[in-house]
Design an enzyme around this catalytic site. Structure first.
Site, mmCIF file in Angstrom:
data_model
loop_
_atom_site.group_PDB
_atom_site.id
_atom_site.type_symbol
_atom_site.label_atom_id
_atom_site.label_comp_id
_atom_site.label_asym_id
_atom_site.label_seq_id
_atom_site.Cartn_x
_atom_site.Cartn_y
_atom_site.Cartn_z
ATOM 1 N N LYS A 174 -0.154 1.752 -3.509
ATOM 2 C CA LYS A 174 0.297 2.433 -4.732
ATOM 3 C C LYS A 174 -0.631 2.185 -5.914
ATOM 4 C CE LYS A 174 5.098 3.296 -3.595
ATOM 5 N NZ LYS A 174 6.522 3.023 -3.892
ATOM 6 N N ARG A 177 7.745 -1.505 3.414
ATOM 7 C CA ARG A 177 7.401 -0.139 3.832
ATOM 8 C C ARG A 177 5.901 0.056 3.608
ATOM 9 N NH1 ARG A 177 6.716 4.770 1.268
ATOM 10 N NH2 ARG A 177 7.409 6.637 2.416
#
Length: 268
Positions: free
Chosen positions: A214, A248
């Site tokens: 991210k 995740r």
């Protein structure tokens, strides 16, 4: 918690959720797995590397993403869910915030609903989850990164997600929470919440951490999405140390090893 046919011991172990984006435009792997052969091959690889849960998503939710119709999203995810179910014995999470997509995915064999809006976007979502009796992951999100008391506001928002789910009939032992790193937060917000993610433990539910590749990592290290595996592993290790039960990730093998090493060290 039982997800699909598998039992998960969230009190004593952190599990790895592998990401399968069947989209043309996801931020780090858009277009790589959005045909059936590629999707199945990647699924097989992630399972071989130790993936405990497979998270299938049909709509990119990166900043500035294009909203899909229910029909388009269903057409992307349902065939993949069916194909994975027929070939592999791995619990399937469906990454969607739309109740019609959730219904179709559950019918196709999905075992968990992963909602980036925590049942706040679609008023029917909580009822769909409750009626199916499946677990759900409720993520923290806001339309704008405006807070009065940031960390406490995040907790209060997640309490509201839980309230909505339980009011619809979702059982307490079917709920997982996600701090929502990268959603409705500034760069500094993301770093602060990552450093204090243990605060979610006070809510009493298993915590899923989704930081893989991210922008928080990219901005810190000044690296493109494909080169953020080391930064992701740091957040995985911190997550395990702070009590997260699922990570995740895109890079299953590397994060699986990081989880195993961290858990071993924490035994001493």
């Amino acid at each position: 918690m039982k997800i699909g046919t598998k039992e998960f011991d969230f009190k004593n172990h952190c599990y790895v959720m592998g990401i399968l984006n069947v989209t043309p435009d996801s931020f780090s792997d858009g277009g790589k797995w959005n045909n059936m052969d590629a999707a199945l091959k990647h699924t097989e690889q992630m399972i071989a590397e130790g993936c405990d849960i497979l998270d299938i998503g049909g709509e990119s939710t990166r900043p500035g993403y294009t909203l899909l119709s229910d029909e388009e999203e269903i057409s992307r995810v349902v065939p993949v869910i069916e194909a994975v179910k027929s070939r592999f014995d791995v619990p399937i999470s469906l990454d969607t915030y739309k109740s019609n997509v959730a219904k179709a995915g559950l019918k196709a064999g999905a075992d968990l609903i992963n909602d980036i809006w925590g049942c706040k976007y679609d008023p029917e979502m909580a009822s769909v989850i409750a009626e199916a009796g499946v677990p759900c992951c409720l993520m923290h999100n806001r339309k704008e990164a405006v807070y009065n008391d940031y960390l406490n506001d995040v907790l209060d928002d997640l309490r509201e997600c839980v309230r909505i789910a339980k009011a619809a009939g979702v059982a307490d032992d079917r709920i997982i929470l996600d701090p929502g790193i990268g959603f409705g937060k500034t760069y500094e917000n993301n770093l602060e919440l990552m450093n204090h993610v243990e605060i979610l433990q006070q809510l009493g539910y298993p915590v899923l951490l989704g930081t893989s590749r991210k922008s928080m990592i990219g901005l810190t290290l000044d690296l493109p999405a494909a080169e953020r595996v080391e930064g992701t592993i740091v957040t995985t290790v911190m997550g395990v140390m702070k009590g997260c039960c699922i990570v995740r990730v895109h890079d299953v093998k590397e994060n699986k090893r990081a989880v195993a090493m961290t858990e071993k060290l924490l035994q001493f």
